[in-house]
Design a protein around this motif. Structure first.
Motif: not given
Lengths: 131, 166
Positions: A2, A4-5, A96, A125-126, A129
């Motif tokens: 993952a 991070s933003r 988004h 990000e979407n 994920n």
């Protein structure tokens, strides 16, 4: 794996610096690609290709920048503004992106403003994920 | 003068990678003006030569059915001069290719020495996002452009012959 933003934002910044030849300090999250950063249509494809490489994702045609599709459909546009149906379509295609401001006056000339740096970060990000 | 800035392909891997060469000679008139007493192949023409190498690579990837045009010079950095007597090698690799466009990275070398790094984007203009229409005839790879076949003589037996037959 993952990200991070912040890491995503950093990568997106690098992509935009390379693709648009802009300086790091010009890229704020609210900056619009066309208005503020001077992107042209071919640059959108350049950005898509670079994002695919940088994040190892596949970005289907029209998914990230779907506006052109809407413009060519009279059902979605009336008198230079998006119809209810057009807005619904846009919401579905750009989950988004925050459309609340645009919805108050859905002038098609302002659609370019929807493509912000933030919209790209949200999209990536979407996408990451969901993977 | 004909607007062809490569002499032939020496490597061609469909959809991936191609290498062309160009022999630079003082018989090219513009070298006498660029510059008097100091002839150099103009860097703009080096970019054009790379665009032709990569453009044919991108065109062949779709069997010459798309109209492939140079849409963006992403990068063009030069490290050395190209002079008469030089044989330059133009090495192009497809980085990404989609229905509407392709992105390539390119290197020009001369005797193994790096001359330039040139990255380009091509548009398949019939597939443009704005839905603009262009003439049906393929003015990029149409029959009037049969010069591509001699360029590809050493590397393509089947694909090269299909050019412009649609």
């Amino acid at each position: 794996m993952a990200m991070s933003r912040d890491e995503i934002e950093q990568q997106v910044r690098e992509v935009l610096i390379e693709a648009l030849g802009v300086d790091d300090d010009e890229i704020t999250t609210e900056a619009t690609l066309m208005g503020d950063l001077g992107a042209e249509s071919i640059d959108f494809l350049d950005i898509v290709f670079r994002l695919e490489k940088a994040f190892g994702i596949k970005i289907p045609r029209e998914e990230l920048f779907p506006a052109e599709d809407l413009m060519n459909n009279s059902e979605f546009i009336h008198n230079g503004k998006l119809t209810e149906k057009g807005l619904a379509e846009l919401r579905e295609k750009m989950p988004h992106t925050d459309l609340s401001e645009f919805e108050k006056d859905p002038d098609i000339n302002k659609m370019g403003d929807l493509f912000t740096v933030n919209a790209i970060i949200n999209y990536v990000e979407n996408k990451l994920n969901a993977a | 003068m004909r607007w062809i800035w490569i002499d032939k392909f020496i490597e061609f891997e469909s959809g991936k990678h191609a290498v062309a060469i160009k022999n630079v000679t003082l018989a090219e008139e513009h070298l006498h003006d660029h510059f008097p007493g100091f002839p150099l192949m103009p860097e703009t023409l080096c970019i054009e030569a790379m665009a032709q190498t990569a453009g044919i690579l991108v065109g062949e990837a779709k069997k010459f059915r798309e109209k492939v045009i140079l849409a963006k010079i992403k990068k063009a950095v030069f490290f050395d001069y190209v002079k008469p007597g030089d044989t330059i090698k133009l090495d192009a690799t497809i980085e990404s290719i989609a229905p509407e466009a392709a992105s390539i990275s390119g290197r020009i070398t001369c005797s193994e020495k790096l001359v330039a790094e040139i990255d380009l984007m091509f548009s398949h203009i019939d597939q443009n996002l704005a839905g603009k229409e262009f003439p049906e005839e393929n003015f990029v790879f149409g029959t009037g452009t049969s010069v591509f076949e001699p360029l590809l003589r050493d590397v393509l037996s089947v694909a090269g012959k299909e050019s412009g037959q649609d």
